[in-house]
Design an enzyme around this catalytic site. Structure first.
Site, PDB file in Angstrom:
ATOM      1  N   GLU A 201      -2.177   0.137   5.828  1.00 27.19           N
ATOM      2  CA  GLU A 201      -2.204   1.507   6.351  1.00 27.19           C
ATOM      3  C   GLU A 201      -0.873   1.938   6.964  1.00 27.19           C
ATOM      4  O   GLU A 201      -0.815   2.453   8.085  1.00 27.19           O
ATOM      5  CB  GLU A 201      -3.375   1.667   7.323  1.00 27.19           C
ATOM      6  CG  GLU A 201      -4.717   1.478   6.616  1.00 27.19           C
ATOM      7  CD  GLU A 201      -5.928   1.497   7.537  1.00 27.19           C
ATOM      8  OE1 GLU A 201      -5.755   1.626   8.770  1.00 27.19           O
ATOM      9  OE2 GLU A 201      -7.056   1.369   7.013  1.00 27.19           O
ATOM     10  N   GLU A 319     -10.331  -0.825   0.990  1.00 29.67           N
ATOM     11  CA  GLU A 319     -11.102  -0.975   2.232  1.00 29.67           C
ATOM     12  C   GLU A 319     -11.889   0.302   2.468  1.00 29.67           C
ATOM     13  O   GLU A 319     -11.329   1.396   2.428  1.00 29.67           O
ATOM     14  CB  GLU A 319     -10.179  -1.246   3.422  1.00 29.67           C
ATOM     15  CG  GLU A 319     -10.910  -1.410   4.756  1.00 29.67           C
ATOM     16  CD  GLU A 319      -9.954  -1.591   5.934  1.00 29.67           C
ATOM     17  OE1 GLU A 319      -9.001  -2.381   5.800  1.00 29.67           O
ATOM     18  OE2 GLU A 319     -10.156  -0.925   6.979  1.00 29.67           O
TER      19      GLU A 319
END
Length: 526
Positions: A201, A319
């Site tokens: 991320e 995810e």
């Protein structure tokens, strides 16, 4: 007397109305295009994550991770091992928010190896930590014993500095030495890694930190060089995966253009489209087909970005936990969450995503396994049925009925015909579903009468419902029977109900049904 007659008539009327509303079913014709497939998935489409969170990871005055983090997880737990083995194999992604704060205690560069500590100035409120050699050995013994396919997330911030102009921006080249040390040790021990993923991320605006797309492209090229050198046999070389972030169109396009062909094998993106775990609207969102459909644009855009700018790679959901900050404590581990989860699996597969990694296998409120008891939650069984029944060829599936009925179909796995998953998000309406090919051919000789008896192959149905009709139950019923571990902590057998193939498929309110039709004529599945 007259008053008694009126009351009696009123009572009969109420009974009739109640019976009529209970027996009311909506007929729906589902059309499946079996001539050609519209997309394909990996044989191990189902994936789950193991995360780094320590016991003191807390949100909304609760700390739902317990000892489920990678440093603390009981790798000898029999239920955990059996739950993974049941997939034969299960794809597992090791990573998460703290992976860019993990150093590796192998080689000569690491002098001390300690776990995470609370640190206000650290990313996500935690210090850096170290994965020592002993724990890496234990993890790999565990992976080998369960035959899991492993994606390992590497620390992408090693060697970088904080930008003096932007505290969230990390600048400078990635230092691969510590990751190289880990890989060399891994190779020397004979440990099998399916893929390496760089960072977590960090794309776009990032979450706790970010890297510009050109710099990340440079870093992942370096990772490719290291992996290619250490794994000279291309047939055994781990895939290169990135950027493991929330999709940002411009960033992703620039990244793929700057990387070029032959570097990135898989483009991953993350999803938490249900909002915060504490949001009281969470339970409504997981049952709202209009809300759930909004994320389709992200799947479409990401798929197109890969097709246009990185056709040598494939798209994965790396995810997805539904609700962020560890999920909703009264929703994410219960039956009702399956509406969101199985709908996500169906939707992503139609947009040519090869893998879908659920956050998490264990830990938080959104795990497939209970964090403390390890007992499977309802979504575990939904994932296992998908893995066993749904093949990798995706078929176009449509109907003109209620939007509260979702329908997805694939060629069946390891057998002839097709398998559908039918999701009924309505809490009042039963759907009687007929499945037809979308061309002018009959289904085929699925029912033949001989001497007054029906012969031929029956349809296989797996009806999933919550215990007691409570959609927030964490006990799942299969064809009316609760799914419970055996006395030896094994995953229970999941046998289908055999049904007359000419009858409609009855999809009760608040239920999910997997249906295998062996005699469905689908040339795409031949």
């Amino acid at each position: 007397m007259w008053k008694k007659m009126v009351r009696l008539r009123a009572l009969i009327c109420c009974i009739f109305v109640s019976w009529f509303s209970l027996s009311l079913a909506e007929y729906v014709e589902v059309s499946v295009e079996g001539v050609t497939s519209i997309a394909s998935t990996d044989d191990n489409f189902i994936c789950a994550t193991l995360d780094w969170w320590p016991t003191n990871k807390c949100d909304y005055n609760q700390c739902p991770w317990g000892k489920a983090g990678i440093f603390n997880l009981d790798l000898d737990n029999k239920i955990l091992n059996n739950a993974i083995k049941a997939f034969n194999p299960m794809r597992i992604r090791v990573g998460g928010s703290l992976q860019d704060q993990v150093n590796y205690g192998v080689g000569y560069g690491v002098k001390s190896c300690e776990g995470f500590k609370k640190q206000e100035s650290g990313l996500f409120g935690f210090s850096d930590a170290c994965l020592d050699q002993k724990r890496w050995d234990e993890l790999n013994d565990f992976f080998n014993n369960t035959k899991a396919k492993i994606t390992f997330g590497l620390n992408a911030l090693q060697g970088k500095q904080v930008s003096p102009k932007d505290k969230s921006l990390r600048i400078g080249d990635w230092d691969p030495q510590n990751s190289r040390d880990l890989m060399e040790y891994t190779i020397a021990k004979g440990y099998q890694i399916d893929s390496y993923e760089l960072g977590n991320e960090l794309a776009g605006s990032g979450v706790a930190a970010r890297i510009e797309s050109d710099q990340y492209a440079k870093d992942i090229k370096k990772l490719k060089e290291v992996v290619t050198e250490l794994y000279p046999d291309a047939s055994k070389r781990p895939k290169i995966i990135g950027p493991a972030s929330f999709y940002d169109k411009k960033w992703y396009e620039n990244f793929l253009q700057a990387t070029g062909p032959g570097v990135v094998d898989v483009v991953t993106h993350h999803l938490y489209n249900l909002g915060a775990g504490v949001d009281p609207a969470l339970i409504d969102r997981v049952q709202d087909p209009f809300f759930l459909s909004e994320i389709a644009e992200t799947f479409y855009d990401l798929s197109n970005t890969v097709k246009e700018f990185g056709p040598w790679s494939e798209a994965w959901v790396g995810e997805a936990g539904g609700a962020y900050n560890s999920g909703g404590k009264d929703v994410s581990h219960t039956f009702v969450n399956g509406f969101w989860y199985l709908d996500q699996l169906g939707m992503t597969s139609t947009y040519n995503h090869k893998v879908y990694c659920r956050q998490a296998l264990i830990g938080g409120n959104y795990a497939l396994l209970n964090t403390t008891t390890f007992i499977p939650n309802p979504d575990y069984y939904g994932a296992l049925l998908w893995h066993r029944l749904m093949g990798n060829r995706v078929l176009s599936t449509t109907h003109l009925g209620s939007p509260y009925l979702r329908a997805y179909s694939h060629c069946s796995k390891n057998q002839k015909g097709i398998t559908l998953v039918l999701i009924n998000m309505s809490n009042t309406t039963t759907f009687d579903v007929a499945v037809h090919p979308d061309y002018n051919l009959y289904l085929g000789p699925i029912r033949v009468r001989k001497h007054g008896r029906i012969v031929g192959r029956e349809r296989e149905e797996y009806h999933l419902t919550p215990e007691g009709g409570n959609i927030q139950s964490d006990v799942l019923l299969l064809n009316g029977n609760p799914l419970k571990l055996t006395n030896s902590s094994d995953i229970p057998k999941m046998e289908p109900k055999l049904v007359d193939p000419t009858s409609a498929i009855s999809v009760a309110a608040d239920s999910i049904v997997f249906v295998s039709i062996k005699d469905f004529h689908a040339p795409a599945c031949a």
